[in-house]
Design a protein around this motif. Structure first.
Motif: not given
Length: 467
Positions: A205-227
């Motif tokens: 979670t990030i404090d996004s009260s101003r809608y300027q700070d947020y998570y903008s990208s994501l990827d999942v690698c199942t063989p490494n079991r990492t995000i």
């Protein structure tokens, strides 16, 4: 016989001379003693011409080749790998690639809108196919809604969002559970959501009260079991599939727009940012600097590895450039000028790969300011050859006049999903006259009013003839 012996001796001593044309005749890794050569019988060799292998690629004449092969037949390459390496510019491989590419484009030429759906009240922001089930598609919207669409079945799932503050910026399936998806939203959360009605689990979670700070990208690698998750400040966070944080580091100076693992090497990570760079990282040793940095003229929206072998990297900037880089040194292979400029109320256009061939799939947003764009330019879906950069085909159908921002093929290449505003389009090839059957269903029979009007017109004609 003496003449043949002298030819053999001169050919074996040629490596000591300088500037001789017969230096690269032998394909073997060892020298054969003269005793073995004398015991062998000479075998006549037929000189045949082949369209795939020519003498131009080898630095030797036909006479020296025949003499040398008659003395030692074991020096001729008998492995298919040797033939492919000695072929001039890999003619066979190029012909195979052209054949496969032509078959794919021939299939795309017959595409039509097979399914159409508008489940959202706001525009589509991301979409992804399930990696194993070719009929399942997950779509996210600007209002935070999630839609699980099974094309072959009417049993679809829907998860309501929280409104404009819940805009989904990235969406990935859980390979271990086909009903779960990982999401990164503008409300500052990274969570896993289940379409079966189970409660979502928040990882970050990030404090996004101003809608300027947020998570903008994501990827999942199942063989490494990492995000891997990127945010608007340039930070990238890696965690396990259960949400346990591994490390957090600032890899860019501005917003991270895209993160992706290489399908070829699970340790290789590519990150794109608004700071006009794409950087390659080794997640096994993040203490050191990046492996490679790819400079761009404009901010970068995406950086996708090729689906065929992961050797190429396709980047899309926010104005008019598509770039193709080739590994392992990630040298710039092609720069394609293509209109896809950024617009505030339009989902960012991102070029994707075809799963079966290195063909680029990207939507066109006509820009009259570009020299290469004509005045009658269409809002079509373009297909480019990654190797040459040439335009192969433009997909456009009547009734589909909007700007298609997102495109994604399923892993079999039989369906193409497109996001056009609030509408989701599914394209497929017309097998067995499916399109004609659908058109027949759309044509309605004449109603009673139409029949009555026809009968009235016939009566009027008869009355006119009598008069």
């Amino acid at each position: 016989m003496p003449s043949k012996k002298t030819n053999v001796k001169t050919n074996l001593k040629t490596p000591e001379r300088k500037g001789n044309e017969n230096d690269n005749e032998s394909d073997s890794d060892f020298e054969i003693p003269l005793r073995q050569i004398k015991r062998k019988k000479t075998i006549p060799v037929k000189q045949e011409t082949s369209p795939y292998f020519s003498n131009e690629g080898n630095n030797c004449s036909a006479e020296t080749v025949s003499n040398y092969s008659s003395a030692t037949c074991s020096l001729q390459p008998k492995n298919i790998v040797h033939y492919l390496c000695n072929a001039k510019k890999n003619v066979i491989l190029n012909q195979y690639r052209e054949t496969f590419r032509s078959l794919v484009i021939k299939d795309i030429r017959n595409f039509f809108v097979y399914r159409c759906n508008s489940p959202f009240s706001r525009r589509v922001t991301c979409l992804t196919w399930h990696p194993y089930n070719s009929n399942v598609l997950a779509v996210g919207s600007k209002s935070g809604d999630l839609f699980l669409w099974n094309i072959s079945d009417e049993d679809n799932k829907f998860i309501h969002g929280s409104g404009p503050d819940g805009t989904i910026k990235a969406l990935k399936f859980d390979d271990l559970n086909p009903t779960r998806v990982y999401t990164a939203s503008v409300n500052g959360t990274v969570c896993v959501q289940d379409f079966l009605g189970k409660a979502s689990k928040v990882f970050l979670t990030i404090d996004s009260s101003r809608y300027q700070d947020y998570y903008s990208s994501l990827d999942v690698c199942t063989p490494n079991r990492t995000i891997v998750v990127g945010d608007t400040k340039g930070y990238v966070t890696m965690m396990t599939l259960d949400g346990q944080e591994i490390w957090t580091s600032r890899l860019h100076k501005q917003k991270v727009t895209h993160t992706e693992f290489s399908p070829r090497e699970n340790w290789l990570l590519a990150t794109a940012s608004l700071d006009r760079t794409v950087r390659m990282w080794d997640i096994r040793n993040m203490k050191n600097s990046y492996l490679e940095v790819l400079q761009h003229h404009k901010p970068v929206n995406s950086a996708y590895f090729s689906s065929t072998d992961g050797v190429r990297l396709l980047t899309t900037d926010q104005h008019s450039q598509l770039r193709v880089y080739r590994g392992p040194l990630w040298t710039l292979e092609n720069v394609i000028i293509h209109p896809h400029r950024q617009f505030q109320h339009l989902t960012s256009i991102k070029a994707q790969w075809h799963p079966l061939e290195d063909i680029i799939v990207v939507s066109r947003y006509p820009d009259p300011s570009l020299k290469d764009c004509a005045g009658n330019d269409l809002r079509a879906i373009d297909f480019f050859d990654a190797e040459s950069g040439s335009l192969l085909y433009q997909l456009f159908r009547l009734g589909v006049s909007g700007i298609v921002s997102l495109n994604a093929f399923n892993h079999l290449g039989e369906y193409l999903a497109s996001g056009m505003g609030m509408t989701i389009l599914i394209w497929r090839t017309d097998h067995g006259g499916i399109q004609e059957k659908l058109n027949k269903r759309i044509t309605r029979p004449k109603t009673n009013d139409q029949t009555s009007q026809d009968s009235k017109s016939k009566r009027l004609r008869r009355n006119c003839k009598k008069l």
